[in-house]
Design a protein around this motif. Sequence first.
Motif, PDB file in Angstrom:
ATOM      1  N   THR A   2       0.981  -1.302   0.159  1.00  0.00           N
ATOM      2  CA  THR A   2       0.116  -0.039  -0.029  1.00  0.00           C
ATOM      3  C   THR A   2       0.995   1.329   0.089  1.00  0.00           C
ATOM      4  OG1 THR A   2      -1.776  -1.338   1.315  1.00  0.00           O
ATOM      5  CG2 THR A   2      -1.978   1.236   1.236  1.00  0.00           C
ATOM      6  N   SER A   3       1.910   1.202   0.836  1.00  0.00           N
ATOM      7  CA  SER A   3       2.824   2.364   0.879  1.00  0.00           C
ATOM      8  C   SER A   3       3.347   2.750  -0.645  1.00  0.00           C
ATOM      9  CB  SER A   3       3.859   2.208   1.862  1.00  0.00           C
ATOM     10  OG  SER A   3       4.693   1.232   1.681  1.00  0.00           O
ATOM     11  N   TYR A   5       1.921   1.827  -3.518  1.00  0.00           N
ATOM     12  CA  TYR A   5       1.006   2.367  -4.378  1.00  0.00           C
ATOM     13  C   TYR A   5       0.811   3.893  -4.039  1.00  0.00           C
ATOM     14  CZ  TYR A   5      -3.604   3.219  -6.100  1.00  0.00           C
ATOM     15  OH  TYR A   5      -4.869   3.913  -6.679  1.00  0.00           O
ATOM     16  N   LYS A   6       0.700   4.443  -2.670  1.00  0.00           N
ATOM     17  CA  LYS A   6       0.736   5.839  -2.370  1.00  0.00           C
ATOM     18  C   LYS A   6       1.622   6.546  -2.812  1.00  0.00           C
ATOM     19  CE  LYS A   6      -2.093   5.149   1.696  1.00  0.00           C
ATOM     20  NZ  LYS A   6      -2.181   5.382   3.361  1.00  0.00           N
TER      21      LYS A   6
END
Length: 68
Positions: A2-3, A5-6
């Motif tokens: 997720t990090s 992706y962010k």
Amino acid sequence: MTSIYKVNKEIKQNIQCMNSLNFKLGQYYAEKDFAMVQETIADIEDQLSQFKHDIEWLKSRNGIEQLG
């Protein structure tokens, strides 16, 4: 994951922002250059008008009919 992706999303947004700023900057300089060209043309037209006036004045002062 997720990090990552962010971070990718933020990088893409920053690139889009930079592209937008570059485009706006390009427009600004194009408009500025166009304005400078218009000023130069106006100056040349003024100088040409003065030159024509000077020739007419010389013709009248010297009685020269063959100038121009």
